[in-house]
Design an enzyme around this catalytic site. Structure first.
Site, PDB file in Angstrom:
ATOM      1  N   TYR A 188       0.796  -1.172  -0.123  1.00 40.34           N
ATOM      2  CA  TYR A 188      -0.150  -0.078  -0.215  1.00 40.34           C
ATOM      3  C   TYR A 188       0.739   1.123  -0.165  1.00 40.34           C
ATOM      4  O   TYR A 188       0.589   2.198  -0.667  1.00 40.34           O
ATOM      5  CB  TYR A 188      -0.953  -0.096   1.431  1.00 40.34           C
ATOM      6  CG  TYR A 188      -1.911   1.140   1.396  1.00 40.34           C
ATOM      7  CD1 TYR A 188      -2.896   1.476   0.752  1.00 40.34           C
ATOM      8  CD2 TYR A 188      -1.517   2.151   2.210  1.00 40.34           C
ATOM      9  CE1 TYR A 188      -3.939   2.376   0.569  1.00 40.34           C
ATOM     10  CE2 TYR A 188      -2.162   3.068   2.404  1.00 40.34           C
ATOM     11  CZ  TYR A 188      -3.371   3.352   1.504  1.00 40.34           C
ATOM     12  OH  TYR A 188      -4.342   4.493   1.745  1.00 40.34           O
ATOM     13  N   LYS A 192       1.010   4.357  -3.059  1.00 42.26           N
ATOM     14  CA  LYS A 192       0.820   5.500  -2.796  1.00 42.26           C
ATOM     15  C   LYS A 192       1.949   6.637  -2.909  1.00 42.26           C
ATOM     16  O   LYS A 192       1.744   7.696  -3.302  1.00 42.26           O
ATOM     17  CB  LYS A 192       0.261   5.780  -1.364  1.00 42.26           C
ATOM     18  CG  LYS A 192      -1.241   5.113  -0.971  1.00 42.26           C
ATOM     19  CD  LYS A 192      -2.183   5.851  -1.834  1.00 42.26           C
ATOM     20  CE  LYS A 192      -3.610   5.264  -1.883  1.00 42.26           C
ATOM     21  NZ  LYS A 192      -4.634   5.945  -2.379  1.00 42.26           N
TER      22      LYS A 192
HETATM   23  P1  NDP Z   1     -13.258   3.047   1.239  1.00 41.84           P
HETATM   24  O1  NDP Z   1     -12.760   1.547   1.107  1.00 41.84           O
HETATM   25  O2  NDP Z   1     -13.971   3.201   2.290  1.00 41.84           O
HETATM   26  O3  NDP Z   1     -13.734   3.791  -0.173  1.00 41.84           O
HETATM   27  C1  NDP Z   1     -13.167   3.339  -1.132  1.00 41.84           C
HETATM   28  C2  NDP Z   1     -13.963   2.994  -2.523  1.00 41.84           C
HETATM   29  O4  NDP Z   1     -13.375   2.716  -3.562  1.00 41.84           O
HETATM   30  C3  NDP Z   1     -15.081   2.108  -2.396  1.00 41.84           C
HETATM   31  O5  NDP Z   1     -16.386   2.459  -2.609  1.00 41.84           O
HETATM   32  C4  NDP Z   1     -14.607   0.954  -3.383  1.00 41.84           C
HETATM   33  O6  NDP Z   1     -15.771   0.253  -3.866  1.00 41.84           O
HETATM   34  C5  NDP Z   1     -14.007   2.029  -4.228  1.00 41.84           C
HETATM   35  N1  NDP Z   1     -13.061   1.067  -5.190  1.00 41.84           N
HETATM   36  C6  NDP Z   1     -12.040   0.153  -4.861  1.00 41.84           C
HETATM   37  N2  NDP Z   1     -11.713  -0.267  -5.852  1.00 41.84           N
HETATM   38  C7  NDP Z   1     -12.154   0.363  -6.974  1.00 41.84           C
HETATM   39  C8  NDP Z   1     -12.122  -0.193  -8.507  1.00 41.84           C
HETATM   40  N3  NDP Z   1     -11.182  -0.863  -9.043  1.00 41.84           N
HETATM   41  N4  NDP Z   1     -12.724   0.788  -9.264  1.00 41.84           N
HETATM   42  C9  NDP Z   1     -13.497   1.871  -8.694  1.00 41.84           C
HETATM   43  N5  NDP Z   1     -13.759   1.872  -7.457  1.00 41.84           N
HETATM   44  C10 NDP Z   1     -13.065   1.252  -6.510  1.00 41.84           C
HETATM   45  O7  NDP Z   1     -11.989   4.199   1.255  1.00 41.84           O
HETATM   46  P2  NDP Z   1     -11.525   5.651   1.989  1.00 41.84           P
HETATM   47  O8  NDP Z   1     -12.631   6.335   1.752  1.00 41.84           O
HETATM   48  O9  NDP Z   1     -11.069   5.482   3.229  1.00 41.84           O
HETATM   49  O10 NDP Z   1     -10.391   5.841   0.886  1.00 41.84           O
HETATM   50  C11 NDP Z   1     -10.290   6.512  -0.210  1.00 41.84           C
HETATM   51  C12 NDP Z   1      -9.091   6.888  -0.827  1.00 41.84           C
HETATM   52  O11 NDP Z   1      -8.396   7.527   0.353  1.00 41.84           O
HETATM   53  C13 NDP Z   1      -8.187   5.518  -0.995  1.00 41.84           C
HETATM   54  O12 NDP Z   1      -7.505   6.032  -1.964  1.00 41.84           O
HETATM   55  C14 NDP Z   1      -7.628   5.443   0.090  1.00 41.84           C
HETATM   56  O13 NDP Z   1      -6.268   4.570   0.161  1.00 41.84           O
HETATM   57  C15 NDP Z   1      -7.194   6.888   0.537  1.00 41.84           C
HETATM   58  N6  NDP Z   1      -6.652   7.131   1.965  1.00 41.84           N
HETATM   59  C16 NDP Z   1      -7.639   6.639   2.973  1.00 41.84           C
HETATM   60  C17 NDP Z   1      -7.380   7.027   4.193  1.00 41.84           C
HETATM   61  C18 NDP Z   1      -8.030   6.487   5.375  1.00 41.84           C
HETATM   62  O14 NDP Z   1      -7.536   6.559   6.697  1.00 41.84           O
HETATM   63  N7  NDP Z   1      -9.398   6.277   5.226  1.00 41.84           N
HETATM   64  C19 NDP Z   1      -5.713   7.725   4.735  1.00 41.84           C
HETATM   65  C20 NDP Z   1      -5.134   7.922   3.495  1.00 41.84           C
HETATM   66  C21 NDP Z   1      -5.500   7.742   2.148  1.00 41.84           C
HETATM   67  P3  NDP Z   1     -15.937  -1.048  -3.039  1.00 41.84           P
HETATM   68  O15 NDP Z   1     -16.376  -0.873  -1.770  1.00 41.84           O
HETATM   69  O16 NDP Z   1     -17.108  -1.600  -3.782  1.00 41.84           O
HETATM   70  O17 NDP Z   1     -14.672  -1.937  -3.160  1.00 41.84           O
END
Ligand code: NDP
Length: 284
Positions: A188, A192
Site C-alpha cells: 500500500y 501511494k
Molecule cells: P473506502 O474503502 O471506504 O472507499 C473506497 C471506494 O473505492 C469504495 O467505494 C470502493 O468500492 C472503491 N473502489 C475500490 N476499488 C475500485 C475500483 N477498482 N474501481 C472503482 N472503485 C473502486 O476507502 P476510503 O474512503 O477510506 O479511501 C479513499 C481513498 O483515500 C483511497 O485511495 C485510500 O487509499 C485513501 N486514503 C484513505 C485513508 C483513510 O484513513 N481512510 C488515509 C489515506 C488515504 P468497493 O467498496 O465496492 O470495493
C-alpha cells in the site's frame, strides 16, 4: 490590498474575486472515483454543494440507499443563479483503461465539459513484507496506482480535447512518505508513493495545457476502509490514534476544505503539490 473586481497590478491577472466566490464551482463538472462512499462521497457532496455537477464512479452496479439519500439532498439545495449542483452515478472499474477513457468521453459529451477529476478509489491490505504475494502486490498497484493514472488520463484527455483548464486531484496518503508504525503495509505504502510521484510528473507535463495536478495525503480517517482494517479490531483504533498529536482519527468532512481549495480557482497557482491532512502525524 485591492477591492474585489480590481485588476491585480502586479500579476496582470484576472480581477480579484471575493473570498467566497473563489471557491464556487457553479457550472463545473467533476468526476470522483470511489464516489459511492466514505472520502469519495464526502468530497463529491462538497463539490456539489459548491455548485458542481459530480459524477461518482464506483464498482457497485447501482448506488445504495445512502448514496441516493445524498443525491436527493443535493437535488433539494437552492440553485445559485440557475446553476445547481447535481450528483450522478457511474458503475466502472478504475483499472479498466478503455472503459475509463470512454466514461470520461461520454460524460463530457453529455455535460459539454469536465473541469475537475478526483482520482480517489483505492484499496488497502497488510501482509508480511517477506511473504507478500506477487498477485496481491499487483492488485494493489492496479487499483491504487494504475487506477489513479487511468482516471487522471481519462479526464485530462477530455480537458485537452476541449482546450479547457482543469484540476486533477489524486488521493495519496501519508503512507506515501512515511511508514505507519506497526502496520505491515509495504505494498500500500509503495502504491501511494507512486501516486505522489505520478502527480508531480503529470503536473509538470500538463501545466502548459492549463491542467493542474495535485495530491492530498490524509492520515487516519474514519471510513469504511479503516473501520474494516483497524477500528473493528480491539484496541487498534486507540493505538493508531495515539500516533498523531491530536490523538484521534480524522473525519471525511475534514477533507472538504482542501478538496474545495484544489478543485476551485482558489488554487490557480498550485500544481505538483501534496497537501497533508493528518492531525500532525508527519510532524511528530
Ligand atoms: P473506502 O474503502 O471506504 O472507499 C473506497 C471506494 O473505492 C469504495 O467505494 C470502493 O468500492 C472503491 N473502489 C475500490 N476499488 C475500485 C475500483 N477498482 N474501481 C472503482 N472503485 C473502486 O476507502 P476510503 O474512503 O477510506 O479511501 C479513499 C481513498 O483515500 C483511497 O485511495 C485510500 O487509499 C485513501 N486514503 C484513505 C485513508 C483513510 O484513513 N481512510 C488515509 C489515506 C488515504 P468497493 O467498496 O465496492 O470495493
Amino acid at each position: 490590498m485591492q477591492a474585489p473586481g480590481v485588476q491585480t497590478a502586479l500579476s496582470g491577472g484576472p480581477p480579484i474575486r471575493s473570498a467566497p466566490t473563489l471557491f464556487t464551482l457553479s457550472n463545473r463538472v467533476a468526476l470522483v472515483t470511489g464516489g459511492h462512499r466514505s472520502i469519495g462521497l464526502e468530497i463529491a457532496l462538497a463539490l456539489a454543494e459548491a455548485g458542481a455537477i459530480v459524477y461518482c464512479l464506483d464498482l457497485p452496479a447501482e448506488p445504495d440507499s445512502e448514496w441516493r439519500t445524498i443525491q436527493r439532498y443535493v437535488a433539494e439545495l437552492p440553485a445559485d443563479q440557475d446553476k445547481k449542483g447535481r450528483l450522478e452515478y457511474i458503475s466502472a472499474d478504475v483499472t479498466d483503461q478503455k472503459t475509463m477513457w470512454s466514461v470520461a468521453e461520454k460524460l463530457t459529451e453529455k455535460e459539454g465539459r469536465i473541469d475537475i477529476c478526483f482520482a480517489n478509489a483505492g484499496i488497502y491490505a497488510v501482509d508480511d513484507c517477506l511473504e507478500y504475494p506477487a498477485e496481491d502486490f499487483r492488485k494493489m498497484f492496479d487499483v491504487n496506482t494504475l487506477g489513479a493514472m487511468v482516471t487522471a488520463q481519462a479526464a485530462a484527455k477530455q480537458m485537452v480535447r476541449l482546450g479547457t483548464p482543469g484540476s486533477i486531484i489524486m488521493t495519496g496518503s501519508i503512507s506515501a512518505s512515511i511508514t505507519n508504525p506497526t502496520l505491515r503495509s509495504m505494498a500500500y505504502n509503495a502504491s501511494k508513493a507512486a501516486v505522489l510521484q505520478m502527480t508531480r510528473s503529470m503536473a509538470c507535463e500538463l501545466a502548459a495545457k492549463h491542467i493542474r495536478v495535485n495530491s492530498i495525503s490524509p492520515g487516519y480517517i474514519n471510513t469504511e476502509m479503516t473501520r474494516v482494517s483497524f477500528l473493528s479490531k480491539p484496541g487498534l483504533g486507540e493505538r493508531l490514534s495515539a500516533q498523531n498529536p491530536m490523538g484521534r482519527f480524522g473525519r471525511p468532512d475534514e477533507l472538504r476544505g482542501v478538496a474545495l481549495f484544489l478543485a476551485s480557482d482558489a488554487s490557480t497557482f498550485c500544481t505538483g503539490s501534496d497537501i497533508i491532512i493528518d492531525g500532525g502525524q508527519c510532524a511528530w
